[in-house]
Design a protein around this motif. Sequence first.
Motif, short mmCIF file in Angstrom:
data_model
loop_
_atom_site.label_atom_id
_atom_site.label_comp_id
_atom_site.label_asym_id
_atom_site.label_seq_id
_atom_site.Cartn_x
_atom_site.Cartn_y
_atom_site.Cartn_z
N ARG A 36 3.26 -4.93 -3.05
CA ARG A 36 1.85 -4.75 -2.68
C ARG A 36 1.72 -4.13 -1.29
N LEU A 37 2.77 -4.29 -0.48
CA LEU A 37 2.72 -3.76 0.88
C LEU A 37 2.53 -2.25 0.86
N ASP A 38 3.28 -1.59 0.01
CA ASP A 38 3.24 -0.12 -0.06
C ASP A 38 1.84 0.34 -0.46
N LYS A 39 1.28 -0.33 -1.48
CA LYS A 39 -0.06 0.05 -1.98
C LYS A 39 -1.11 -0.16 -0.90
N ILE A 40 -1.04 -1.30 -0.26
CA ILE A 40 -2.07 -1.65 0.71
C ILE A 40 -2.01 -0.69 1.90
N VAL A 41 -0.78 -0.33 2.31
CA VAL A 41 -0.62 0.56 3.46
C VAL A 41 -1.21 1.93 3.12
N TRP A 42 -0.90 2.45 1.94
CA TRP A 42 -1.40 3.79 1.57
C TRP A 42 -2.92 3.77 1.44
N SER A 43 -3.48 2.71 0.88
CA SER A 43 -4.94 2.61 0.73
C SER A 43 -5.63 2.55 2.09
N LEU A 44 -5.05 1.77 3.01
CA LEU A 44 -5.67 1.66 4.33
C LEU A 44 -5.59 2.97 5.11
#
Lengths: 168, 345
Positions: free
Chosen positions: B222-230
């Motif tokens: 989830r870290l990767d997804k959240i970083v790209w979204s932010l």
Amino acid sequence: MASTLRLYLTCIRNTLEAAMCLQNFPCQEVERHNKPEVELKTSPELLLNPVLICRNEAEKCLIETSINSIRISLKVKQADELENILAKKFLRFLSMRAEAFQVLRRKPVQGYDISFLITNYHCEELQKQKLIDFIVQFMEDIDKEISELKMSVSTRGRLVATEFLKQF
Amino acid sequence: MASFERASPALKEILLRIYNAEKPIEVDHHLYEFGSVEYHIKSSVSEPQVTYLSISTPFLSQGVFLSYGLSPFTLKMVRQISTDVLHIVEPANDGYQLTLRLDFSKLPHNKESLNIITEVSSVQAVILSSQLKEMLQNVNSGDSSQGMYKPIKLIYHPKEPFYVIRQELIDVVSLKKWAKVPPCNWSPIPPLELRGEPFEDLSTNGGFVSFDISSHHVEGKRLDKIVWSLLNFYAYVKHHVKCTRGFIQRRMRRGLDNLIEVLEKSRVEDGQIKKVQGWKKMRKMVASKSKMIKRRWGDLGKKIKRIRFRIKIHGFARFRRRWLKMPSFSSSTGYTKLQTNGNNN
């Protein structure tokens, strides 16, 4: 709510029917000039008493009449900030294209959102009853259009936010 | 987000062209993106299966820039793209933060090669997101005993800074549906934590959006997804604001056309009787017509008088008096003269 709108529009219609008795009247100040007297206001004897019709504090209509022209200024209902922005945007859009309407004023009167200027020449080219119908329908359509725009913008915003949050 | 790809489309196209070329080609290509990212792709005939890719990108946070280049965590993330194909060259070329040696001979001969080339093309996104990941991973470490920290300013795009503030958060229980989503709120004024920041960074007309990222938001994948979204939040909002503006414009134009249609219906049609434009014009027309008729009769009368002197006809005088006289018009200002019965013979 709809009944108060009906009464408001009926009152405006009746006032316009009484006020829209215009005739050609050349300018008394300058030779061979013909100007709408309601805009210049140089000769008080050519002006009639202005009529202000208020539906509530936020919505009102000012009708100023003279011998050869009539000016109708409208203040449109704006319940919140979004409606304020949308109304301003839409009415400015229409005002900038005033030549398409002929009877629309490019700049509204101070304190109002939009203004119409109808002269005796317009009354000759256009039918008086249908012109009054147009003004009344314009008022209905503006309210409806702004409500629909507000709903569309809110729906879009909700969808966009949902899509973004789905990433998490 | 489907609309924002991590891979650079131009870089991907160049790498694919080099990979798919039938014979080795000489390539020395400089590529610029977003005004601040630079790529240098170099491939020579002497080393046909090897391509060198150099990248220069501004860091997210100027404060964490290390004199020896990228952080070990970032280098580790870059190596993880593909351990066989990609090797980091040290030191990097002049003017670039990172130089990679791509060995295309190690690429598998199937569709997987396309995926690897796409991953290599997204190296800039990996570098930037690794910096934010490093900061967010420290949320997990429980190193928040001191309470509030100074906000860290991150710049993903020029003139679009955002801040990471580490502090203790109260996990608010929300709807089950959105339990995984970090709570967010909006305020028209800067939050309290940012009050000490420079004025030019805090001046905006859109307000401030805050996301509360907790440890369970950055667990595992989830870290990767959240970083790209932010990182792409600002671009996402900007894109949808533009789309909404276009939508509003289209609706307004349609509304305008409908209103004009109503007005056109009120036009007086050609078949209908036209009203007379004022009484003065009518008077003018009548007056001019009578003048014209007077003139014509006058001319005719003069002609007849001339003829009269040459020829004399008996009884013609009476005829002349009765039929060859100018007609009189009655007017509001004039009067009718009474005719006298005289014998002019």
